[in-house]
Design a protein around this motif. Sequence first.
Motif, PDB file in Angstrom:
ATOM      1  N   VAL A  19      37.171  39.942  42.062  1.00 57.33           N
ATOM      2  CA  VAL A  19      38.334  41.218  41.877  1.00 57.33           C
ATOM      3  C   VAL A  19      39.588  40.770  40.796  1.00 57.33           C
ATOM      4  CG1 VAL A  19      38.633  43.027  43.033  1.00 57.33           C
ATOM      5  CG2 VAL A  19      36.599  41.867  43.303  1.00 57.33           C
ATOM      6  N   ALA A  20      40.417  39.947  41.834  1.00 60.24           N
ATOM      7  CA  ALA A  20      41.290  39.702  40.799  1.00 60.24           C
ATOM      8  C   ALA A  20      41.053  39.025  39.598  1.00 60.24           C
ATOM      9  CB  ALA A  20      42.137  38.212  41.694  1.00 60.24           C
ATOM     10  N   PHE A  21      40.520  38.520  39.026  1.00 59.19           N
ATOM     11  CA  PHE A  21      40.219  38.414  37.938  1.00 59.19           C
ATOM     12  C   PHE A  21      40.065  39.614  37.232  1.00 59.19           C
ATOM     13  CE2 PHE A  21      36.558  38.629  34.743  1.00 59.19           C
ATOM     14  CZ  PHE A  21      37.719  37.502  33.225  1.00 59.19           C
ATOM     15  N   LEU A  22      39.037  40.339  37.102  1.00 59.36           N
ATOM     16  CA  LEU A  22      38.994  41.818  36.619  1.00 59.36           C
ATOM     17  C   LEU A  22      40.020  42.347  36.887  1.00 59.36           C
ATOM     18  CD1 LEU A  22      35.747  42.934  38.045  1.00 59.36           C
ATOM     19  CD2 LEU A  22      35.787  41.805  36.252  1.00 59.36           C
ATOM     20  N   ILE A  23      40.908  43.112  37.558  1.00 58.84           N
ATOM     21  CA  ILE A  23      42.495  43.136  38.099  1.00 58.84           C
ATOM     22  C   ILE A  23      43.370  42.610  36.719  1.00 58.84           C
ATOM     23  CG2 ILE A  23      44.160  44.088  39.423  1.00 58.84           C
ATOM     24  CD1 ILE A  23      42.055  44.431  41.479  1.00 58.84           C
ATOM     25  N   GLY A  24      43.318  41.473  37.162  1.00 60.04           N
ATOM     26  CA  GLY A  24      44.347  40.577  36.036  1.00 60.04           C
ATOM     27  C   GLY A  24      44.102  40.905  34.907  1.00 60.04           C
TER      28      GLY A  24
END
Length: 425
Positions: A19-24
Motif C-alpha cells: 500500500v505504501a508503494f502505491l501511495i508513494g
Amino acid sequence: MQRKINPLLLVFSLLGAGVAFLIGELLLSRWLGDMPSILLVGIYFAIVALVVGVGCLLAEMISPTLNGYSWKQRYLSLSWKLLPLTVVLLFGVGAVTEFVYELNFGGVKPVKDVVMVIDDSGSMMQSDPNNSRYSAAQSLVMQMDEDNQAAVLTFSDDTQVVQPLISLSKPSNRDKVSAAIGNLQTTEGGTNISGALNEALNVINGDGQTARGAMVIMLSDGASQFDTTRELQSYVDRGIAVNTIGLGMQDPAGSALLQDIANATGGQYYDVTDAGRLGSVFQQIYDRLGDRTLLTDRSDATKDSPYYAVVRILALLLIGAALGLGLGIVFDNRHLAKSFGIGGAVSGLFAGLILEFGLSSHSFLNGLIRLIALLVLAAILSLFTGIVPVGEGRLYRGSRRNTEVPATAKDSFPVPRRNRGSKGF
C-alpha cells in the motif's frame, strides 16, 4: 526471552509495504520535480512508517504473539497514540538523509547552465521541414527552473551564438531567449560539429562562473570530421556532458559520431526519427538533470560515483533502523525495539543495495525496483524476531511498583541469643 515469529505480522507488514508503494508512486508521479526533494523523500518514508506501522499493530492486536496479551489488555490504546511518533521519526530521518545525499561530494558541481547547439544546415529542410526543433527548444526554455541559465547556438559551416548564457530568473529573460529562437531559420551549408562544440565551450567559459556545472544539448542530422579524443578533452576535464540528438539520421557515420561524443563526455545519445518527438526528448534530457533523490536513479555526473552509492546504501540502512526502532516505540517494548532496530538496519542495507544497483532510466522498472526494496524492508524486519529474542519489557512506566520485601518469619520471631559464657546446659 524467546525467538519467535508472528506470521500474521509478516503478512500485514508486506501488505502495508504494498500500500505504501502505491501511495508513494502517486506521490512521485505528481510531485517529483515540483516539490523540494528533501520534503518529498521525508513524506515518502513517513507514509511507509504509517502504513507498515498500522499493519503491524493490527496483526499484534489480532494475534499478540510478540508483545503478549498483557500488552493488548493494558497498552494497546497507548500504542495507537505512539504511532505518530514513528511517522515523525521516519519523516525526519528521510529528510535528513536526503539532504546529505544532495550535497556535492568530490568536487561535483550541480548543472545549472544549459547550452543548446542546434543544426541549421541545409539538410534540415528534409529532416525537420516544420522546424520542430525550434519549438522544442522554446518549450524547454519555458520549463526550465529559475536558477538555470540558458544559451542557444546554431551551426552549419559556421557557428552563430544566438543567445549567450542568460539567467532565467526573470520572465523577461525567458521571453528574450524564446523570441531569439523563434526568429531562427534553416540556412544553406554543411555540418561543422567541431566548430559548434568549440564555440559552445567558449560560451560556457565566457560566463566565468566556474562553480556552476554546465551541460550541452546538441542536435544534428549529419556527420563531419571530428577527433573525439583530442577535441573533447576540455569537456572531459571540466566534467561537461554533451547529450546528442540524431534527427532522421541517414548516414551511419553520423549516428556513430554523435554516440561517441555522448559516451566520451558522460552524456546520452538519442536517436529520433520523427521531428515531432523532439519536444519530449529535450524535456527528457533536462529532467535527467533533476535533483538527486534516494528513490530515483542518478543521471548526472554522479551516476557512477562510489561516494553517492555508499551514501544511498547507508541512508537506507539508517531509515530501516529508524523504522524498526519506531515500531519498538509503538509497541512500548524495549526488546522489540532492539530486535526490530537491528532487523531494520539489515533490511535497510539490502533495500539500499537493491535501489543502488537496480534503478535505471526506465520508469516502469524503477517502480518495480522500489516495490521490491519496500517488500524486502518489511519482510526482513518482521522476521528478525526469530533471530534476536524478544520478551515483555516496557519502555514507559506509569508508576514504580512496590519492591519492598515482606518480613520473614525469622524477622518476626527472633531466636534468643545463646550465652557464649556458659557451658553445658
